[in-house]
Design an enzyme around this catalytic site. Sequence first.
Site, PDB file in Angstrom:
ATOM      1  N   GLY A  11       0.706  -1.055  -0.086  1.00 28.14           N
ATOM      2  CA  GLY A  11      -0.027   0.022  -0.072  1.00 28.14           C
ATOM      3  C   GLY A  11       0.998   1.150   0.008  1.00 28.14           C
ATOM      4  N   ARG A  72       1.062  -5.188  -5.045  1.00 22.77           N
ATOM      5  CA  ARG A  72       0.970  -6.260  -4.125  1.00 22.77           C
ATOM      6  C   ARG A  72       1.244  -7.706  -4.963  1.00 22.77           C
ATOM      7  NH1 ARG A  72      -0.593  -3.965   1.013  1.00 22.77           N
ATOM      8  NH2 ARG A  72      -2.288  -2.493   0.939  1.00 22.77           N
ATOM      9  N   ASP A 103       5.202  -4.669   5.929  1.00 19.64           N
ATOM     10  CA  ASP A 103       5.636  -5.897   6.505  1.00 19.64           C
ATOM     11  C   ASP A 103       5.612  -7.039   5.093  1.00 19.64           C
ATOM     12  OD1 ASP A 103       2.884  -6.078   6.444  1.00 19.64           O
ATOM     13  OD2 ASP A 103       2.912  -7.609   7.915  1.00 19.64           O
ATOM     14  N   THR A 125       4.396   2.750   5.395  1.00 19.62           N
ATOM     15  CA  THR A 125       3.075   2.221   5.575  1.00 19.62           C
ATOM     16  C   THR A 125       2.380   3.178   6.515  1.00 19.62           C
ATOM     17  OG1 THR A 125       1.364   0.429   6.281  1.00 19.62           O
ATOM     18  CG2 THR A 125       3.953   0.496   7.191  1.00 19.62           C
ATOM     19  N   ASP A 127       0.051   2.056   8.485  1.00 13.51           N
ATOM     20  CA  ASP A 127      -0.335   1.225   9.738  1.00 13.51           C
ATOM     21  C   ASP A 127       0.529   1.516  10.689  1.00 13.51           C
ATOM     22  OD1 ASP A 127      -2.432   0.551   7.954  1.00 13.51           O
ATOM     23  OD2 ASP A 127      -1.809  -1.525   7.818  1.00 13.51           O
ATOM     24  N   ASP A 129       2.576  -0.379  11.914  1.00  8.99           N
ATOM     25  CA  ASP A 129       2.681  -1.488  12.670  1.00  8.99           C
ATOM     26  C   ASP A 129       4.040  -2.450  12.456  1.00  8.99           C
ATOM     27  OD1 ASP A 129       2.566  -1.985  10.034  1.00  8.99           O
ATOM     28  OD2 ASP A 129       0.966  -3.560  10.116  1.00  8.99           O
ATOM     29  N   ARG A 171      -5.879  -3.169   9.405  1.00  5.15           N
ATOM     30  CA  ARG A 171      -6.493  -4.534   9.396  1.00  5.15           C
ATOM     31  C   ARG A 171      -6.117  -5.318  10.642  1.00  5.15           C
ATOM     32  NH1 ARG A 171      -5.451  -6.134   3.241  1.00  5.15           N
ATOM     33  NH2 ARG A 171      -3.696  -5.055   3.872  1.00  5.15           N
TER      34      ARG A 171
HETATM   35  O1  F6P Z   1      -1.120  -0.261   3.266  1.00  5.46           O
HETATM   36  C1  F6P Z   1      -1.901  -0.656   4.645  1.00  5.46           C
HETATM   37  C2  F6P Z   1      -3.334  -0.667   4.192  1.00  5.46           C
HETATM   38  O2  F6P Z   1      -3.771   0.778   3.934  1.00  5.46           O
HETATM   39  C3  F6P Z   1      -4.224  -0.922   5.566  1.00  5.46           C
HETATM   40  O3  F6P Z   1      -4.511  -0.248   6.365  1.00  5.46           O
HETATM   41  C4  F6P Z   1      -5.496  -1.644   4.752  1.00  5.46           C
HETATM   42  O4  F6P Z   1      -6.150  -2.578   5.515  1.00  5.46           O
HETATM   43  C5  F6P Z   1      -4.918  -2.019   3.382  1.00  5.46           C
HETATM   44  O5  F6P Z   1      -3.587  -1.281   3.150  1.00  5.46           O
HETATM   45  C6  F6P Z   1      -5.780  -1.847   2.275  1.00  5.46           C
HETATM   46  O6  F6P Z   1      -5.158  -2.528   1.078  1.00  5.46           O
HETATM   47  P1  F6P Z   1      -5.561  -2.471  -0.280  1.00  5.46           P
HETATM   48  O7  F6P Z   1      -5.268  -0.951  -0.973  1.00  5.46           O
HETATM   49  O8  F6P Z   1      -4.836  -3.349  -1.191  1.00  5.46           O
HETATM   50  O9  F6P Z   1      -7.113  -2.741  -0.469  1.00  5.46           O
END
Ligand code: F6P
Length: 319
Positions: A11, A72, A103, A125, A127, A129, A171
């Site tokens: 992300g 991803r 991660d 990120t 997050d 985390d 998440r």
């Molecule tokens: O990059 C982290 C994040 O933004 C999380 O907070 C979220 O759950 C996820 O990515 C969403 O991913 P995507 O954009 O692939 O739906």
Amino acid sequence: MKRLAVLTSGGDSPGMNAAIRAVTRAAIYRNLDVIGVRRGYEGLLDGDVIPLTKSSVGGIIHRGGTILRTARSERFKRPEGVNEGLSRLRSLDVDGLVVIGGDGSFRGAQELHLRGFPVVGIPGTIDNDLWGTDATIGFDTAVNTALDAVVKLRDTASSHDRLFVVEVMGRHSGWIALSVGVASGAEHVVIPEVSFELGRLCDKLHYAKKRGKTHSLIVLAEGVMPAQELASLLSDTAGYDARITVLGHIQRGGGPSAADAILASRLGAFAVESLCDGEKGIMVGCVNGAMCTVPLEKTWAERKPLPPELLELVETLSI
Ligand code: F6P
């Protein structure tokens, strides 16, 4: 070391461009050649690379998203994919790789490291985390973006004497929800790290109403449940008519805050310095204001705890 590659993966997060700029300029300062890999590991497998120069990273420090784009990659999760990526790096004469991501991206980086390729991670990120750094690039901006929305929601919540559930990203992590909760003075925060008790939440809402509170804000981390589900539970159990707002990907957009642009600049330069000093298989981080390194594996294997003091503040300051 003669040639570095840099990629952004997973992300996107505000400040990734500032990190790309810092990596590029710090490397050129050390007379290294720099190439950018587009679309993360996907682009690596496709050989989608561009030269990065002092001027090609000009005017991007303040821009949201990532000029290298991101992805991803499912292909890179398989051993054959990693081997293919490794061959690609070797055929491009790359001596070291900087991976900017979270991660998932670092798990891929670790696979390259285990195959003997020098790789350094930069935490990017929203997050926050990752173990080994107090903050990840993009977290501060995301919190401010969400805060801006929550503050506006409070205006309408108070005008209408309403209950609002605001769903923020995260998440597996409550960092954004907890930070936004404290900064906005939210009445309740629902996060994955603390087991959710509907009865307790209803009691708190009831108590608040009894002592004259006419509106309430609940900040919910997406990982616990969707906002609609929480609103339905509140309605079915206690008859609350909650409005919901899902902030979603808006939290990933926008230019970086000053804190994120500075963090990204420091980490980008330090990542290059670390690679040149022969460090590999590590993430660069910032702990108590100082640059540091941590083995890649630890960044996801250890869980970064939420500050207990903030958890307590949500409880004590919102009543
Ligand atoms: O990059 C982290 C994040 O933004 C999380 O907070 C979220 O759950 C996820 O990515 C969403 O991913 P995507 O954009 O692939 O739906």
